[in-house]
Design a protein around this motif. Structure first.
Motif, PDB file in Angstrom:
ATOM      1  N   ALA A  54      14.075  33.242 135.130  1.00  0.00           N
ATOM      2  CA  ALA A  54      15.274  33.791 135.759  1.00  0.00           C
ATOM      3  C   ALA A  54      15.511  35.233 135.316  1.00  0.00           C
ATOM      4  CB  ALA A  54      16.478  32.918 135.413  1.00  0.00           C
ATOM      5  N   VAL A  55      15.332  35.496 134.028  1.00  0.00           N
ATOM      6  CA  VAL A  55      15.512  36.861 133.519  1.00  0.00           C
ATOM      7  C   VAL A  55      14.460  37.796 134.116  1.00  0.00           C
ATOM      8  CG1 VAL A  55      15.408  38.305 131.454  1.00  0.00           C
ATOM      9  CG2 VAL A  55      16.627  36.119 131.383  1.00  0.00           C
ATOM     10  N   LEU A  59      15.188  41.104 136.385  1.00  0.00           N
ATOM     11  CA  LEU A  59      14.699  42.439 136.045  1.00  0.00           C
ATOM     12  C   LEU A  59      13.885  43.033 137.195  1.00  0.00           C
ATOM     13  CD1 LEU A  59      13.603  41.894 132.325  1.00  0.00           C
ATOM     14  CD2 LEU A  59      15.585  43.177 133.140  1.00  0.00           C
ATOM     15  N   TRP A  60      13.016  42.209 137.815  1.00  0.00           N
ATOM     16  CA  TRP A  60      12.212  42.686 138.939  1.00  0.00           C
ATOM     17  C   TRP A  60      13.103  43.119 140.095  1.00  0.00           C
ATOM     18  CZ3 TRP A  60      11.928  40.361 143.841  1.00  0.00           C
ATOM     19  CH2 TRP A  60      10.964  40.900 144.705  1.00  0.00           C
ATOM     20  N   LEU A  65      15.816  47.457 143.306  1.00  0.00           N
ATOM     21  CA  LEU A  65      17.044  48.053 143.812  1.00  0.00           C
ATOM     22  C   LEU A  65      17.211  49.486 143.286  1.00  0.00           C
ATOM     23  CD1 LEU A  65      19.509  45.038 143.539  1.00  0.00           C
ATOM     24  CD2 LEU A  65      18.545  46.019 145.624  1.00  0.00           C
ATOM     25  N   VAL A  66      16.882  49.678 141.998  1.00  0.00           N
ATOM     26  CA  VAL A  66      16.991  51.019 141.420  1.00  0.00           C
ATOM     27  C   VAL A  66      16.010  51.977 142.086  1.00  0.00           C
ATOM     28  CG1 VAL A  66      16.619  52.369 139.324  1.00  0.00           C
ATOM     29  CG2 VAL A  66      17.900  50.233 139.209  1.00  0.00           C
ATOM     30  N   ARG A  67      14.762  51.513 142.285  1.00  0.00           N
ATOM     31  CA  ARG A  67      13.767  52.363 142.929  1.00  0.00           C
ATOM     32  C   ARG A  67      14.171  52.709 144.358  1.00  0.00           C
ATOM     33  NH1 ARG A  67       8.640  52.691 140.567  1.00  0.00           N
ATOM     34  NH2 ARG A  67       8.402  51.468 138.656  1.00  0.00           N
ATOM     35  N   LYS A  68      14.685  51.723 145.081  1.00  0.00           N
ATOM     36  CA  LYS A  68      15.122  51.978 146.450  1.00  0.00           C
ATOM     37  C   LYS A  68      16.268  52.990 146.471  1.00  0.00           C
ATOM     38  CE  LYS A  68      16.944  49.711 150.583  1.00  0.00           C
ATOM     39  NZ  LYS A  68      17.392  48.426 151.176  1.00  0.00           N
ATOM     40  N   GLY A  69      17.223  52.800 145.557  1.00  0.00           N
ATOM     41  CA  GLY A  69      18.323  53.751 145.480  1.00  0.00           C
ATOM     42  C   GLY A  69      17.853  55.153 145.140  1.00  0.00           C
ATOM     43  N   ASP A  70      16.851  55.250 144.250  1.00  0.00           N
ATOM     44  CA  ASP A  70      16.321  56.562 143.877  1.00  0.00           C
ATOM     45  C   ASP A  70      15.637  57.226 145.067  1.00  0.00           C
ATOM     46  OD1 ASP A  70      15.562  58.522 141.686  1.00  0.00           O
ATOM     47  OD2 ASP A  70      13.574  57.987 142.430  1.00  0.00           O
TER      48      ASP A  70
END
Length: 233
Positions: A54-55, A59-60, A65-70
């Motif tokens: 689950a962790v 994280l994945w 989401l962070v990469r897409k936002g960047d």
């Protein structure tokens, strides 16, 4: 009073039932641990592995989401900076190209930048001042890459420089300059921004720094042959 006593009795009964359920659960847990001691390590391992999975998934997903936002942020910043790919520039109208050139000038710290192109533009499309205060006049040509800028178009820009009393004349094109027009630009102090130099400017290099390579960058005969093969004569 009778109603209050009834509600109090019901509350006590609920508390007693909860206590009984908790006690039953505790007894069941003790019996499970005691009677299934060989199974217990497997239960613990399953719980641990499930938690790790689950962790890891969290994280994945967070990383994606962070990469897409960047990526979205960088694209937005590039658009706000006025950058476009040359393929996108090639399908712009003349007015859109002039607006893009004006935005690039503002990005580089130029002031008083305004688009003046039109039917009575006196040979100028964009006016403004360089960061050092010198006035400039810009002629913009959003031509197909297969076309060539002729010397007479540079002569029109010379007239615009005189008309507007500008210190600097810049000719920005989406194609290449003919050899005579390139020599004419250098001899008369016109900054000739051909397609390759425009790509460099569009990608972040300042307009002022292009002056150091004025009259260069159009390549040798082999480069011109590849250009003609790519874009036509």
């Amino acid at each position: 009073m009778a109603a209050q006593r009834g509600r109090g009795a019901a509350a006590r009964r609920r508390r007693e039932r909860l206590k009984a359920a908790a006690a039953g659960a505790a007894v069941l847990l003790v019996l499970l641990v005691g009677s299934s001691a060989p199974v217990w390590p497997y239960v613990v391992a399953t719980v641990v592995l499930s938690t790790v999975a689950a962790v890891g998934w969290w994280l994945w997903r967070t990383d994606r989401l962070v990469r897409k936002g960047d990526r979205l942020w960088r694209r937005g910043e590039a658009i706000r900076a006025g950058r476009r790919t040359l393929a996108e520039v090639d399908v712009m109208t003349g007015t859109e190209f002039e607006d893009l050139v004006a935005r690039l000038c503002r990005r580089d710290g130029c002031t008083e930048v305004r688009r003046v192109g039109g039917s009575h533009d006196n040979g100028a499309d964009v006016l403004g001042r360089l960061p050092d205060g010198r006035s400039m006049v810009i002629q913009c040509k959003r031509y197909a890459p297969s076309r060539t800028i002729a010397s007479r178009e540079l002569r029109d820009l010379l007239g615009a420089r005189v008309h507007f009393r500008a210190d600097v004349a810049v000719f920005v094109a989406t194609t290449r300059f003919s050899r005579p027009s390139e020599r004419f630009a250098v001899e008369h102090g016109i900054l000739a921004v051909h397609r390759d130099l425009f790509g460099v400017w569009n990608n972040g290099t300042s307009l002022v720094s292009l002056g150091a390579v004025n009259g260069q960058g159009q390549g040798n005969p082999s480069h011109r042959t590849r250009w003609k093969r790519t874009y036509g004569t």
